[in-house]
Write an enzyme that holds these catalytic residues in place. Structure first.
Site, PDB file in Angstrom:
ATOM      1  N   SER A   1       0.839  -1.194   0.000  1.00 60.05           N
ATOM      2  CA  SER A   1       0.000   0.000   0.000  1.00 60.05           C
ATOM      3  C   SER A   1       0.879   1.251   0.000  1.00 60.05           C
ATOM      4  O   SER A   1       1.735   1.401  -0.871  1.00 60.05           O
ATOM      5  CB  SER A   1      -0.962  -0.039   1.189  1.00 60.05           C
TER       6      SER A   1
ATOM      7  N   HIS B   1      -6.910  -5.387  -1.760  1.00 58.84           N
ATOM      8  CA  HIS B   1      -5.854  -4.373  -1.644  1.00 58.84           C
ATOM      9  C   HIS B   1      -4.732  -4.943  -0.789  1.00 58.84           C
ATOM     10  O   HIS B   1      -4.881  -5.089   0.422  1.00 58.84           O
ATOM     11  CB  HIS B   1      -6.400  -3.092  -1.009  1.00 58.84           C
TER      12      HIS B   1
ATOM     13  N   ASP C   1      -7.948  -3.064  -7.738  1.00 59.85           N
ATOM     14  CA  ASP C   1      -7.548  -2.751  -6.372  1.00 59.85           C
ATOM     15  C   ASP C   1      -8.679  -2.017  -5.645  1.00 59.85           C
ATOM     16  O   ASP C   1      -9.190  -0.995  -6.112  1.00 59.85           O
ATOM     17  CB  ASP C   1      -6.293  -1.877  -6.414  1.00 59.85           C
TER      18      ASP C   1
END
Length: 389
Positions: free
Chosen positions: A175, A338, A271
């Site tokens: 991330s 994600h 995502d």
């Protein structure tokens, strides 16, 4: 954009709970008290922290440094809120917050290529993907924007523990940490001898500069605020910032072409963070037409599925500008998720996460050790799906 940060903090807490359940081992937390004198501190002025699990056997001279994710903060108010959490203060951190699993696992059957390496998690507490460096402290809140110094302090600490003599070194992140692994890839490489194999992996960190459902780039303004507040431009790729406004260089598609070190992108073409916060933000979708769909793809209409497919195409266009040389690798599936490398079932063993029967762990291992070229993208006819066992 406050809704982005609030949603993110809630999601990250859920992720931490899940990682604790799924984790294979708890690793002690190390606080670098000496870093305070150098001004290398978290948002609240507390010292930086990391977790370290020593390697063994043939992995003794190999190092994996993984950067924890945690989003960004774009205002004084937003950053101050983070100081009450582990994403802004090491005082709020515990070793149990973050267990070593997936790419950090110490089990050979769960992490065949990196299990016996020295494995480190760089705890994330600055809100700028470790790019901030502001000398002045905010007088009203005592906020410190010193992410770049934190990155350097942790690296220096690890070099002193033996990392400077590494045979192999890998910088990874998820991330916002995945974005950091791109933005700091060449800097990381510069710490090692020329004969050290050094590479980088970005997991769910390729945030794309693409149009949202309103046909505009509304998320761009959020990055404008992050880069301005943290004075990040000085720590972005200079070749990029001399050609366009610095906040655009926070996007991988504009910065990654200047990365010289071999780098691998692990991502979903659908995502969830980008669908929810770049494609269909409340600002881009004021009537909330996409609200249910972006939370649960099973309720998406056929038109919404088509818009998601269009987003997939836009994302791939943004990704492929980095070139397809042998030093570049990617693994892009159609999971509606994600982040994947920190989750054991996604990292190795989950059939719905694989491409051509190859697990993520196998693909990254083959790429790192130059066993094969890995540039894999899921079939466009495979609809977005939840990756479950």
């Amino acid at each position: 954009m406050m809704k982005v940060s609030q949603w993110l903090l809630h999601t990250l807490l859920c992720v931490l709970i899940f990682l604790k359940i799924e984790g294979t081992s708890e690793v002690g937390l190390t606080i670098i008290q000496e870093a305070v004198a150098k001004g290398a501190v978290c948002l609240d002025g507390s010292p930086p922290a990391y977790q370290f699990d020593a390697g063994s056997g043939q992995g003794l001279h190999n190092w994996l440094l993984h950067i924890q994710g945690g989003g960004w903060c774009n205002s004084i108010e937003d950053c101050h809120t983070r100081t009450y959490s582990l994403y802004g203060s090491s005082k709020k951190m515990k070793s149990s917050d973050y267990n070593f699993t997936g790419i950090l696992s110490n089990k050979q059957d769960l992490n065949p290529n990196f299990y016996n390496w020295n494995r480190v998690t760089m705890r994330y507490c600055d809100g700028s993907s470790f790019t901030g460096d502001v000398e002045a402290v905010d007088p009203g809140t005592n906020l410190h924007f010193r992410g770049a110094r934190v990155f350097n302090a942790i690296i220096e600490e690890l070099l002193g523990k033996g990392m400077k003599n590494a045979s192999n070194a890998l910088l990874s992140g998820s991330s916002a940490g995945g974005l950091a692994s791109i933005l700091h890839c060449d800097k990381f490489r510069a710490f090692f001898l020329k004969n050290t194999r050094v590479k980088c992996v970005s997991d769910a960190g390729y945030f794309a500069h693409v149009k949202d459902i309103s046909g505009e780039y509304k998320f761009e303004g959020y990055y404008d605020q992050v880069v301005t507040l943290h004075e990040s431009s000085k720590n972005l790729y200079h070749e990029c910032t001399t050609k366009m406004k610095p906040s655009l260089c926070f996007y991988p598609q504009f910065s990654m072409p200047y990365v010289k070190t071999p780098i691998f992108v692990l991502h979903s073409a659908y995502d969830t963070f980008q669908v929810q916060n770049i494609l269909a933000t409340p600002q881009a979708d004021p009537k909330g037409i996409f609200t249910k769909c972006k939370q649960d793809i099973n309720v998406c209409s056929s038109d919404q599925i088509q818009r998601l497919k269009d987003f997939r195409s836009d994302f791939l266009d943004a990704l492929l500008v980095v070139g397809n040389g042998l030093s570049r690798g990617w693994f892009v599936n159609n999971c509606f998720t994600h982040g994947q490398c920190e989750y054991q079932t996604k990292w190795l063993g989950n059939p719905s996460s694989k491409l051509n029967h190859k697990a993520i762990a196998e693909a990254i291992g083959d790429w790192f050790y130059d066993r094969s070229t890995i540039q894999m993208i899921d079939n466009q006819n495979v609809l977005p799906h939840y990756c479950i066992n």
